[in-house]
Design an enzyme around this catalytic site. Structure first.
Site, PDB file in Angstrom:
ATOM      1  N   ASN A 152     -56.972 -19.650  38.802  1.00 58.50           N
ATOM      2  CA  ASN A 152     -56.019 -20.637  38.285  1.00 58.50           C
ATOM      3  C   ASN A 152     -56.127 -20.834  36.778  1.00 58.50           C
ATOM      4  OD1 ASN A 152     -54.016 -21.782  39.797  1.00 58.50           O
ATOM      5  ND2 ASN A 152     -54.980 -23.784  39.980  1.00 58.50           N
TER       6      ASN A 152
ATOM      7  N   ASP B  17     -67.078 -24.593  44.530  1.00 61.04           N
ATOM      8  CA  ASP B  17     -68.393 -25.206  44.419  1.00 61.04           C
ATOM      9  C   ASP B  17     -68.971 -25.620  45.770  1.00 61.04           C
ATOM     10  OD1 ASP B  17     -66.526 -27.183  44.839  1.00 61.04           O
ATOM     11  OD2 ASP B  17     -67.504 -28.663  43.547  1.00 61.04           O
TER      12      ASP B  17
ATOM     13  N   ASP C 156     -54.808 -32.289  48.810  1.00 60.07           N
ATOM     14  CA  ASP C 156     -55.404 -32.357  50.145  1.00 60.07           C
ATOM     15  C   ASP C 156     -54.826 -33.506  50.960  1.00 60.07           C
ATOM     16  OD1 ASP C 156     -56.505 -34.188  48.433  1.00 60.07           O
ATOM     17  OD2 ASP C 156     -58.601 -33.650  48.827  1.00 60.07           O
TER      18      ASP C 156
END
Length: 587
Positions: free
Chosen positions: A359, A409, A497
């Site tokens: 990205n 991560d 999300d």
């Protein structure tokens, strides 16, 4: 030239693909009418094709064949000396069709023009077996026995005596029915293999809004390379014709409604006219020539208003092109963490492919020689803009139904946890199934919805930083997100999300599923300022997201549940060799 072939040429000339300059053309369509093999002489036609300036043994030429009575027998195709030409034909069998090269068309029926959308409405009760005069006698005997045992089955024949040759009517004994209008009263219409494999009955049934029941083992369905016909038709093996009524009566009302909806969609979008059939053929060829811009499998098969569907029934019905799951990693610049994550992911047995969504437009991804050497396919996609929604794009490279969306991560999950999460998703393919959970609460002081990240017994969201979901939801997120939710997410770099949880809950009316007891998700080596969630405004915005999204939906679709999925023997005192998943994280 036939009327139908004139319409094909006219549709091509009026399309966005046409060029009058042969030096610019990629595909050539001969202006010689080959639609109906009963209307041309093969030797003269072969000589005429060979004489074309750009023929070159048919390479890069497209030859059409789709009129009733003109099914492309392979022997005839060879006799026509089509060479390396692409055949867009009706009635292909599985052993004559060349997947990814030829294009399978419907056998065109001019009688479909007698049926209108207004006539589709109303109750449908009968199973109609329309007249196919070339049916094998063995099939006819089987169908007559079925019709005698089932009063809701209507078996029709071509009328004889004073009605001989008048194929606008069909008969059963002394009863006379107008055809094809009688099909509009039917819920199911049978299409049986006859002397010729392809039948105009398929198109006539769909025009009448009737669910086709296909009993032709080797038939290649129209546009089969891109259309999933299991969503719009019932398939019965020829040897199982005797169980026809048992199969149909076992279908639920919801399944029938979904089939009818997809029949209308396929017919109206791809099959309802010569023009639409022609343009669909060109679209398929264009996708083959330019695969990087091709429509996804779901884009071909789903209607523009999929949110109108009460339940995503197809999730239980669609066969994936590849088993296992695809890991889609959204990353920007944390290369060390990204590589560590990839090395952990490949230890999960069901991982099919790793897709890295890069990205960062200011920096190129690492050179291919620097990436970890793994035993699974890895693909890097460089995005044009830094948007969180890029993680949900239904990339063509995703060949599995299951997608694991994961942040770069999240390196603390074990292979057992990932594999168990995928196993749970397989049991609940319409849900978001994952690891970090959150909930929403109503604030009586502010009179607004609030995002809650504290540990509670209740959950209503599973964050897509580490979660499995069906590729269908990526398609819906990209193409059919209500209001301006997707634009807001990309502008504020937050809440993608939450938006996905709203979307899935709104369609399914179900809660997500959290797996394993792990609650802590922290990047051990990441500097706190690197993470979006470190910003105090980030949490405030997430509460605003929930309130904003609920207003756009007009209600609160999120479902609250007290439920978590753990392996059966997770806490039992058994030897590890008896347990499938030993390395499951704790609180």
């Amino acid at each position: 030239m036939s009327r139908e072939f004139y319409f094909i040429l006219q549709s091509i000339i009026e399309s966005k693909y046409y060029t009058p300059n042969p030096d610019e053309a990629c595909i050539f369509v001969p202006s010689i009418d080959t639609l109906n093999q009963n209307r041309f002489r093969t030797l003269e036609t072969s000589q005429a094709l060979a004489s074309l300036t750009y023929w070159s043994e048919g390479e890069n030429h497209l030859v059409f064949n789709m009129i009733p009575g003109s099914v492309p027998d392979y022997s005839t195709v060879v006799e026509l000396s089509l060479g390396r030409a692409i055949v867009a034909g009706a009635g292909f069998s599985s052993w004559t069709y060349r997947p990814g090269f030829d294009v399978s068309l419907p056998v065109y029926s001019p009688t479909t023009g007698q049926l209108s959308d207004a006539q589709h409405k109303g109750a449908k009760s009968w199973l109609i077996v329309s007249s196919q005069t070339n049916l094998h006698p063995e099939y006819m005997r089987e169908l007559w026995h079925l019709a005698q045992d089932h009063s809701d089955m209507l078996l029709l024949e071509a009328c004889t005596s004073d009605l001989q040759g008048n194929y606008s009517v069909r008969c059963r004994g002394d009863e006379v029915y107008q055809y094809p209008h009688i099909l509009q009263q039917a819920r199911f219409c049978l299409v049986v293999r006859g002397a010729r494999l392809g039948q105009p009955t398929l198109l006539e049934a769909m025009a009448a809004g009737c669910i086709p029941v296909i009993c032709a083992d080797s038939l290649v369905m129209p546009f089969q390379d891109v259309l999933d016909w299991k969503r719009a038709a019932i398939f019965i093996a020829e040897d199982d014709l005797g169980s026809l009524m048992d199969v149909l009566t076992s279908l639920s009302d919801d399944r029938v409604a979904e089939l009818q909806r997809q029949v209308h969609w396929f017919y109206d979008r791809y099959l309802s006219s010569i023009k639409k059939i022609t343009l669909t053929t060109l679209d398929i060829l264009n996708d083959r020539v330019f695969p990087q811009h091709a429509r996804t499998y779901e884009e071909w098969n789903m209607s523009p208003d999929p949110l109108a569907t009460k339940s995503p029934l197809f999730l239980q019905l669609t066969a994936p092109r590849s088993q296992g799951f695809t890991a889609v990693i959204l990353t920007y610049d944390r290369v060390e963490s990204l590589f560590s994550l990839i090395q952990k992911l490949v230890k999960a047995p069901s991982l099919s492919k790793v897709l890295v969504v890069w990205n960062n437009q200011r920096k190129s991804p690492p050179h291919p020689s620097m990436w970890p050497k793994i035993n699974k396919p890895l693909k890097v996609i460089q995005t044009k803009e830094n948007k969180l929604s890029n993680r949900f794009y239904p990339y063509e490279e995703i060949e599995t139904e299951a997608i694991l969306t994961i942040d770069d991560d999240i390196v603390m999950l074990t292979s057992d946890e990932l594999e168990f999460g995928y196993e749970v998703w397989r049991e609940f393919p319409d849900r978001i199934v994952g690891f970090p959970s959150r909930t929403h609460v109503w604030d009586n002081v502010t009179m607004r919805w609030k995002y809650e990240s504290e540990w509670t017994n209740q959950i209503s969201m599973v964050l897509t930083g580490a979660a499995f979901h069906h590729k269908y939801w990526s398609y819906l997120y990209t193409t059919s997100m209500p209001g301006n939710i997707k634009d807001w997410v990309d502008e504020h770099m937050n809440c993608e999300d939450i938006a996905m949880n709203f979307l899935v809950a709104n369609v399914t009316k179900k809660a997500p599923i959290k797996v394993t007891p792990r609650k802590k998700f922290k990047c051990p080596k990441c500097i706190n300022t690197e993470m979006l969630s470190a910003d105090l405004n980030h949490m405030m915005e997430r509460s605003q997201c929930i309130d904003r999204f609920a207003a756009i939906y007009g209600s609160m679709p999120l479902q609250t549940v007290e439920f978590r999925a753990d392996p059966v023997l997770y806490k039992d005192n058994f030897p590890e060799k008896l347990k499938r998943f030993n390395d499951i994280g704790s609180l």
